[in-house]
Each structure stands twice: as structure tokens, then as C-alpha cells.
Design a protein around this motif. Structure first.
Motif, PDB file in Angstrom:
ATOM      1  N   PRO A 262      -1.727   4.797  -8.617  1.00 31.68           N
ATOM      2  CA  PRO A 262      -2.878   4.649  -9.518  1.00 31.68           C
ATOM      3  C   PRO A 262      -3.923   3.763  -8.838  1.00 31.68           C
ATOM      4  CG  PRO A 262      -1.030   3.319 -10.284  1.00 31.68           C
ATOM      5  CD  PRO A 262      -0.514   4.144  -9.150  1.00 31.68           C
ATOM      6  N   PRO A 263      -5.186   3.849  -9.273  1.00 28.30           N
ATOM      7  CA  PRO A 263      -6.243   3.094  -8.599  1.00 28.30           C
ATOM      8  C   PRO A 263      -5.958   1.609  -8.415  1.00 28.30           C
ATOM      9  CG  PRO A 263      -7.210   4.664 -10.111  1.00 28.30           C
ATOM     10  CD  PRO A 263      -5.721   4.721 -10.335  1.00 28.30           C
ATOM     11  N   SER A 264      -5.372   0.962  -9.423  1.00 25.47           N
ATOM     12  CA  SER A 264      -5.101  -0.476  -9.305  1.00 25.47           C
ATOM     13  C   SER A 264      -4.096  -0.769  -8.201  1.00 25.47           C
ATOM     14  CB  SER A 264      -4.580  -1.032 -10.638  1.00 25.47           C
ATOM     15  OG  SER A 264      -3.399  -0.349 -11.039  1.00 25.47           O
ATOM     16  N   ASP A 265      -3.031   0.051  -8.112  1.00 25.36           N
ATOM     17  CA  ASP A 265      -2.015  -0.149  -7.069  1.00 25.36           C
ATOM     18  C   ASP A 265      -2.587   0.179  -5.691  1.00 25.36           C
ATOM     19  OD1 ASP A 265      -0.349  -0.798  -9.105  1.00 25.36           O
ATOM     20  OD2 ASP A 265       1.039   0.874  -8.852  1.00 25.36           O
ATOM     21  N   LEU A 266      -3.449   1.189  -5.633  1.00 20.42           N
ATOM     22  CA  LEU A 266      -4.077   1.547  -4.362  1.00 20.42           C
ATOM     23  C   LEU A 266      -4.973   0.414  -3.873  1.00 20.42           C
ATOM     24  CD1 LEU A 266      -4.813   3.570  -2.112  1.00 20.42           C
ATOM     25  CD2 LEU A 266      -6.511   4.556  -3.665  1.00 20.42           C
ATOM     26  N   ALA A 267      -5.749  -0.155  -4.800  1.00 13.83           N
ATOM     27  CA  ALA A 267      -6.623  -1.273  -4.443  1.00 13.83           C
ATOM     28  C   ALA A 267      -5.811  -2.463  -3.940  1.00 13.83           C
ATOM     29  CB  ALA A 267      -7.475  -1.683  -5.648  1.00 13.83           C
ATOM     30  N   ASN A 268      -4.717  -2.767  -4.638  1.00 11.46           N
ATOM     31  CA  ASN A 268      -3.861  -3.879  -4.220  1.00 11.46           C
ATOM     32  C   ASN A 268      -3.243  -3.619  -2.858  1.00 11.46           C
ATOM     33  OD1 ASN A 268      -4.435  -5.078  -6.651  1.00 11.46           O
ATOM     34  ND2 ASN A 268      -2.464  -4.620  -7.592  1.00 11.46           N
ATOM     35  N   ALA A 269      -2.776  -2.385  -2.635  1.00 14.12           N
ATOM     36  CA  ALA A 269      -2.141  -2.039  -1.364  1.00 14.12           C
ATOM     37  C   ALA A 269      -3.124  -2.193  -0.202  1.00 14.12           C
ATOM     38  CB  ALA A 269      -1.599  -0.604  -1.410  1.00 14.12           C
ATOM     39  N   ILE A 270      -4.360  -1.750  -0.408  1.00 16.86           N
ATOM     40  CA  ILE A 270      -5.366  -1.860   0.652  1.00 16.86           C
ATOM     41  C   ILE A 270      -5.756  -3.319   0.862  1.00 16.86           C
ATOM     42  CG2 ILE A 270      -7.730  -1.270   1.313  1.00 16.86           C
ATOM     43  CD1 ILE A 270      -7.313   1.419  -0.149  1.00 16.86           C
ATOM     44  N   ALA A 271      -5.935  -4.056  -0.240  1.00 20.93           N
ATOM     45  CA  ALA A 271      -6.316  -5.469  -0.129  1.00 20.93           C
ATOM     46  C   ALA A 271      -5.256  -6.277   0.619  1.00 20.93           C
ATOM     47  CB  ALA A 271      -6.541  -6.062  -1.518  1.00 20.93           C
ATOM     48  N   LEU A 272      -3.987  -5.911   0.417  1.00 19.51           N
ATOM     49  CA  LEU A 272      -2.882  -6.644   1.047  1.00 19.51           C
ATOM     50  C   LEU A 272      -2.423  -6.007   2.357  1.00 19.51           C
ATOM     51  CD1 LEU A 272      -0.771  -7.437  -2.143  1.00 19.51           C
ATOM     52  CD2 LEU A 272      -2.139  -9.040  -0.804  1.00 19.51           C
ATOM     53  N   ARG A 273      -3.157  -4.998   2.820  1.00 19.34           N
ATOM     54  CA  ARG A 273      -2.819  -4.298   4.071  1.00 19.34           C
ATOM     55  C   ARG A 273      -1.419  -3.663   4.006  1.00 19.34           C
ATOM     56  NH1 ARG A 273      -6.033  -6.362   8.368  1.00 19.34           N
ATOM     57  NH2 ARG A 273      -7.872  -7.334   7.498  1.00 19.34           N
ATOM     58  N   ASP A 274      -1.052  -3.166   2.826  1.00 19.69           N
ATOM     59  CA  ASP A 274       0.281  -2.568   2.642  1.00 19.69           C
ATOM     60  C   ASP A 274       0.235  -1.093   3.054  1.00 19.69           C
ATOM     61  OD1 ASP A 274       2.807  -1.855   1.911  1.00 19.69           O
ATOM     62  OD2 ASP A 274       2.683  -2.576  -0.151  1.00 19.69           O
ATOM     63  N   LYS A 275       0.321  -0.874   4.360  1.00 16.31           N
ATOM     64  CA  LYS A 275       0.236   0.500   4.891  1.00 16.31           C
ATOM     65  C   LYS A 275       1.405   1.358   4.401  1.00 16.31           C
ATOM     66  CE  LYS A 275      -0.059  -1.262   9.100  1.00 16.31           C
ATOM     67  NZ  LYS A 275      -0.580  -2.637   9.016  1.00 16.31           N
ATOM     68  N   ALA A 276       2.577   0.733   4.232  1.00 14.93           N
ATOM     69  CA  ALA A 276       3.771   1.478   3.811  1.00 14.93           C
ATOM     70  C   ALA A 276       3.593   2.103   2.434  1.00 14.93           C
ATOM     71  CB  ALA A 276       4.995   0.555   3.818  1.00 14.93           C
ATOM     72  N   ALA A 277       2.914   1.389   1.533  1.00 14.73           N
ATOM     73  CA  ALA A 277       2.696   1.922   0.181  1.00 14.73           C
ATOM     74  C   ALA A 277       1.817   3.166   0.227  1.00 14.73           C
ATOM     75  CB  ALA A 277       2.059   0.854  -0.705  1.00 14.73           C
ATOM     76  N   VAL A 278       0.766   3.113   1.044  1.00 15.91           N
ATOM     77  CA  VAL A 278      -0.141   4.266   1.165  1.00 15.91           C
ATOM     78  C   VAL A 278       0.567   5.431   1.854  1.00 15.91           C
ATOM     79  CG1 VAL A 278      -2.349   5.064   2.093  1.00 15.91           C
ATOM     80  CG2 VAL A 278      -2.135   2.721   1.260  1.00 15.91           C
ATOM     81  N   ALA A 279       1.419   5.112   2.835  1.00 19.39           N
ATOM     82  CA  ALA A 279       2.119   6.151   3.599  1.00 19.39           C
ATOM     83  C   ALA A 279       3.194   6.861   2.789  1.00 19.39           C
ATOM     84  CB  ALA A 279       2.736   5.549   4.860  1.00 19.39           C
ATOM     85  N   ARG A 280       3.493   6.369   1.582  1.00 18.91           N
ATOM     86  CA  ARG A 280       4.463   7.068   0.718  1.00 18.91           C
ATOM     87  C   ARG A 280       3.889   8.386   0.209  1.00 18.91           C
ATOM     88  NH1 ARG A 280       5.507   2.060  -1.992  1.00 18.91           N
ATOM     89  NH2 ARG A 280       4.514   2.867  -3.872  1.00 18.91           N
ATOM     90  N   THR A 281       2.584   8.548   0.334  1.00 20.78           N
ATOM     91  CA  THR A 281       1.932   9.772  -0.120  1.00 20.78           C
ATOM     92  C   THR A 281       2.370  10.955   0.741  1.00 20.78           C
ATOM     93  OG1 THR A 281      -0.021   8.503  -0.774  1.00 20.78           O
ATOM     94  CG2 THR A 281      -0.284  10.891  -0.520  1.00 20.78           C
ATOM     95  N   PRO A 282       2.864  12.044   0.136  1.00 23.52           N
ATOM     96  CA  PRO A 282       3.220  13.236   0.917  1.00 23.52           C
ATOM     97  C   PRO A 282       2.029  13.730   1.726  1.00 23.52           C
ATOM     98  CG  PRO A 282       4.036  13.437  -1.340  1.00 23.52           C
ATOM     99  CD  PRO A 282       3.145  12.219  -1.303  1.00 23.52           C
ATOM    100  N   GLY A 283       2.229  13.969   3.005  1.00 26.35           N
ATOM    101  CA  GLY A 283       1.159  14.467   3.860  1.00 26.35           C
ATOM    102  C   GLY A 283       0.323  13.380   4.511  1.00 26.35           C
ATOM    103  N   VAL A 284       0.600  12.126   4.183  1.00 24.33           N
ATOM    104  CA  VAL A 284      -0.121  11.007   4.787  1.00 24.33           C
ATOM    105  C   VAL A 284       0.816  10.279   5.741  1.00 24.33           C
ATOM    106  CG1 VAL A 284      -1.264   8.783   4.394  1.00 24.33           C
ATOM    107  CG2 VAL A 284      -1.695  10.696   2.852  1.00 24.33           C
ATOM    108  N   GLY A 285       0.546  10.406   7.028  1.00 22.09           N
ATOM    109  CA  GLY A 285       1.368   9.740   8.031  1.00 22.09           C
ATOM    110  C   GLY A 285       0.902   8.320   8.275  1.00 22.09           C
ATOM    111  N   PRO A 286       1.623   7.588   9.138  1.00 27.52           N
ATOM    112  CA  PRO A 286       1.280   6.195   9.433  1.00 27.52           C
ATOM    113  C   PRO A 286      -0.144   6.010   9.956  1.00 27.52           C
ATOM    114  CG  PRO A 286       3.456   6.730  10.303  1.00 27.52           C
ATOM    115  CD  PRO A 286       2.853   8.015   9.836  1.00 27.52           C
ATOM    116  N   LYS A 287      -0.625   6.950  10.780  1.00 32.77           N
ATOM    117  CA  LYS A 287      -1.965   6.804  11.364  1.00 32.77           C
ATOM    118  C   LYS A 287      -3.049   6.914  10.296  1.00 32.77           C
ATOM    119  CE  LYS A 287      -1.039   8.321  16.109  1.00 32.77           C
ATOM    120  NZ  LYS A 287      -1.356   9.318  17.163  1.00 32.77           N
TER     121      LYS A 287
END
Length: 205
Positions: free
Chosen positions: A94-119
């Protein structure tokens, strides 16, 4: 351009909803999270709309809020992220979790998205890091510390304390947040052991 639609749910598809607005059925592509939150067919719904006009088609994307639509737009400013990937990210976070993940540099949280690799996750976090804090619910001090740790600018005891929590199995963003809170309580110059103890108390809340 269509900015908002208000009508009755006509039917659902795998990744879209047909919204009946005074007898006209609009096919609106949505994230899985948005589709799950919408009511049953025949019930009223309101969607914020992003309109894409191409030579061969007009496509509508629907969102539960203007903030979700804004994130859809922001995500697509990142190299390699199109509408499909942006919807997939918003289906996962959700937008709030996405904002927090980006603010905290949590690449692993974003990479949990199907089709989104580490790069791609790395690019999303890096390219949007200056925009995310405005939407994030995390303490600005935590964002600052996470950034400092990422750039190796944090004091040695702080880096050591975060490293110790990571070795205990906590994620880097969670460890950084806990030690940020601990360092506020302990004050400047606190030793690593004290920071670890206070950090663990924070994580146990």
C-alpha cells in the motif's frame, strides 16, 4: 481527461473492473489491492483515474485514493518501470508501506513485488528517496539515520549496533529504526552495547 469516476460496479476481470457510470461501462485497470477493496457488483464505488491516451487505445487506471494515483505516476518516473510494474508494486505494498520502504532504503520490501528484481528495486528506492519522506509515516530522524548508515556516515557505535541486530536476524530497515530510537534515548556518544540493549527493547514493543 478523466480524473475521477463515480458509479456502480458492473463486473470484475482478473486485473480490471467495469464501472457503470449512468449507463456507460468504463473498463478500469486496477491493482490487486484496489480490486480487493472494492464492493460487490451493483454497489457504488468511486475511483481516482489516470488516463493514458495512445494512438491505438485509450486506457484507464483506477485507484482508491489520489495518493495511490500519485504513487502510480511517481513509480513510472523510474527507469524501467512502466504501468504494469507500477501496478504490481502497488498490488504488493500500500502507498504508506511503499513510502516507508523507500524512505528507509528497504530494497527487499520493494523487491517482493512479482516481476521486480533487485536492480529495479534499487532504482525505485534510489530515484524516489527524495520524494518518499513527504508521504512516509516514519520519524524523519529514522529516515536521516537510515540514509547515514547507507552512506557510511553514521557514528561507529551506531553502525556496529545496527550490524549486531542484523546478525540477530532483523532486517536492515527495522534495525536502523530501532537504533535511531535508541540513540535518541541514550544521547550522543552512547556505547554499542547500550544501543543494542535499547534497540532490542524497541523491537520487542
Amino acid at each position: 481527461m478523466i480524473g475521477k469516476l463515480k458509479g456502480l460496479i458492473d463486473s470484475y476481470g482478473e486485473d480490471y473492473v467495469v464501472l457503470d457510470v449512468q449507463g456507460v461501462g468504463y473498463l478500469v485497470s486496477c491493482s490487486a489491492r484496489t480490486l480487493q477493496a472494492l464492493p460487490s457488483p451493483g454497489e457504488a464505488a468511486v475511483l481516482s483515474i489516470e488516463t493514458y491516451v495512445r494512438e491505438d487505445q485509450i486506457r484507464l487506471f483506477g485507484f482508491r485514493s489520489d495518493i495511490e494515483r500519485e504513487w502510480f505516476r511517481l513509480l513510472q518516473t523510474v527507469q524501467g518501470v512502466g504501468a504494469k510494474v507500477a501496478l504490481a508494486v502497488l498490488s504488493t505494498l500500500p502507498p504508506s508501506d511503499l513510502a516507508n520502504a523507500i524512505a528507509l532504503r528497504d530494497k527487499a520490501a520493494v523487491a517482493r513485488t512479482p516481476g521486480v528484481g533487485p536492480k529495479v528495486a534499487e532504482r525505485i528506492v534510489t530515484e524516489l528517496k527524495d520524494k518518499a519522506p513527504a508521504f512516509a509515516s516514519v520519524d524523519p530522524a529514522v529516515v536521516h539515520l537510515a540514509s547515514a548508515v547507507d552512506d557510511d556516515r553514521a557514528p561507529g557505535p551506531v553502525r556496529d549496533a545496527i550490524s549486531a541486530l542484523v546478525n540477530l536476524g532483523y532486517g536492515q530497515p527495522q534495525a536502523a529504526a530501532a537504533i535511531a530510537s535508541a540513540s535518541r534515548d541514550a544521547g550522543e556518544g552512547a556505547e554499542t552495547t547500550k544501543l543494542i540493549r535499547l534497540g532490542l527493547k524497541e523491537l520487542a514493543k
